[in-house]
Design a protein around this motif. Structure first.
Motif, PDB file in Angstrom:
ATOM      1  N   THR A 136       0.816  -1.218   0.000  1.00 43.59           N
ATOM      2  CA  THR A 136       0.000   0.000   0.000  1.00 43.59           C
ATOM      3  C   THR A 136       0.848   1.265   0.000  1.00 43.59           C
ATOM      4  OG1 THR A 136      -0.159  -0.139   2.400  1.00 43.59           O
ATOM      5  CG2 THR A 136      -1.967  -1.071   1.129  1.00 43.59           C
ATOM      6  N   MET A 169      -2.310   4.933  -9.233  1.00 43.79           N
ATOM      7  CA  MET A 169      -1.539   4.989  -7.986  1.00 43.79           C
ATOM      8  C   MET A 169      -1.129   6.437  -7.724  1.00 43.79           C
ATOM      9  SD  MET A 169       0.941   1.626  -8.280  1.00 43.79           S
ATOM     10  CE  MET A 169       0.277   0.020  -8.710  1.00 43.79           C
ATOM     11  N   GLU A 192       3.764   2.143  -3.546  1.00 43.38           N
ATOM     12  CA  GLU A 192       2.588   1.364  -3.940  1.00 43.38           C
ATOM     13  C   GLU A 192       2.957   0.366  -5.040  1.00 43.38           C
ATOM     14  OE1 GLU A 192      -0.721   4.817  -2.905  1.00 43.38           O
ATOM     15  OE2 GLU A 192      -0.364   4.243  -4.988  1.00 43.38           O
TER      16      GLU A 192
END
Length: 380
Positions: free
Chosen positions: A74, A174, A179
């Motif tokens: 993440t 993104m 990420e």
């Protein structure tokens, strides 16, 4: 917004005219910007101020009507978006922000349907989760396509999207450092009857908020970085405790590296990067300090349990509004909150009830921590 839409349609029209005049048939090509693609792995390469976007070479169709994206990391903010866009979508915008596009955003569980203002749609997605996107049906006459999204193989919901003559293309956006995602353009999703029966007991709908915590049935697993106190993973139930559902239990399956596990109650807007008990509007029992309970039970402050009386005004400016609502909602109303350990009463504290009630909340902070949660062990 109308100007952007008009410009987008003009560019597509001009490209089609030029290709027809020159007899060109352009080969299908994937497009991406500010992303590094290595096989089926996409990783963000921007500076977190600019969006990076990937668009697949072929649109979804009846033969290939679904694809999936697995969140590998993440990064700083988890701003990964999965959806469908027109062929020549602007690569400096997240999918779903511009007309004729739609996307499910992992960071907040919102759906963006041709508009930079999203609407609440489904749960947040974290590392290890799979976000799927597919086409349920197309109505060319009406120019409408019904698009659905899934999380870990389970359908979250659907939306109607204006179609384009060239179709809608899989896209991934993104927006922060670190990420990483894996794209599977050949994924298949079939909801069979036995699968739907199994999903009744998945319990994922029990949770209103999941931050750096993955739910699998009754099991909660910490999937955060665990490097600082800002990496708290938080799971908060969708519904508050009531007189009919007034108790829940947590079983520690794996203590992980440090056993930084906390369970308790917190207000609905409790900060996602704070253990329950650390900030006002919460009360919690911390497993790592559990042995201190009896020794400090009669003290005004406990190390094993921290509650609404625990004041920590420094660095909590963002909580002022929530604290004010909590104080307005109390109006003298207090309840006795009790904690047990292996069925034995450990102690109780009287706390004020925030506006909206107190929600079962679990916090975790070190690698490998896993707990089983039963939100409904007792009733009546």
């Amino acid at each position: 917004m109308d100007d952007i839409n008009l410009h987008h349609r003009f560019l597509n029209w001009r490209r089609r005219i030029r290709e027809r005049e020159m007899g060109e048939v352009r080969p299908a090509q994937e497009r991406f910007m500010r992303l590094l693609k290595n096989g089926d792995i996409l990783s963000y390469q921007g500076n977190s101020d600019e969006v990076g976007c990937y668009v697949a070479p072929q649109p979804l169709s009846k033969g290939t009507c679904y694809f999936e994206v697995t969140i590998v990391d993440t990064g700083l903010r988890g701003t990964i978006a999965v959806g469908l866009v027109p062929r020549f979508y602007r690569l400096d915008h997240q999918p779903g922000w511009l007309p004729y596009s739609v996307a499910y955003h992992a960071v907040n569980g919102k759906l963006y349907n041709g508009n930079p203002l999203g609407q609440q749609f489904g749960p947040q997605c974290v590392r290890g989760d799979r976000i799927g996107c597919g086409i349920h049906s197309e109505n060319p006459a009406a120019g409408i396509t019904t698009v659905f999204f899934t999380k870990n193989g389970r359908e979250v919901g659907s939306a109607e999207v204006p179609g384009t003559t060239e179709g809608l293309f899989p896209a991934v956006g993104m927006h922060s450092l670190g990420e990483v995602a894996r794209v599977d353009l050949q994924a298949q999703w079939l909801l069979e009857e036995d699968e739907s029966m199994m999903m009744v007991d998945s319990h994922e709908d029990d949770w209103g908020r999941l931050f750096d915590v993955r739910a699998s049935g009754t099991l909660l697993e910490y999937v955060g970085k665990g490097k600082s106190i800002m990496d708290v993973g938080l799971a908060q139930a969708r519904l508050p405790l009531t007189t009919h559902c007034h108790y829940f239990e947590v079983e520690i399956v794996d203590a992980g590296e440090k056993c930084y596990i906390a369970l308790g109650l917190a207000r609905r807007d409790y900060p996602k990067n704070r253990h329950p008990g650390w900030s006002r509007g919460s009360v919690a029992y911390h497993a790592a300090d559990g042995d201190n309970w009896e020794r400090l039970e009669d003290q005004p402050r406990l190390e094993g349990i921290q509650n609404v009386l625990y004041l920590n005004d420094e660095g909590e400016e963002e909580e002022e509004e929530g604290d004010m609502e909590m104080e307005r909602g109390q109006e003298g109303r207090k309840v006795a909150v009790f904690f047990t350990r292996n069925g034995k009463l450990m102690g109780r504290r009287e706390v004020g009830v925030p506006l909206g009630g107190l929600y079962p909340t679990v916090g975790m902070l070190s690698s490998g921590e896993k707990v089983k949660v039963d939100l409904h062990p007792l009733s009546g």
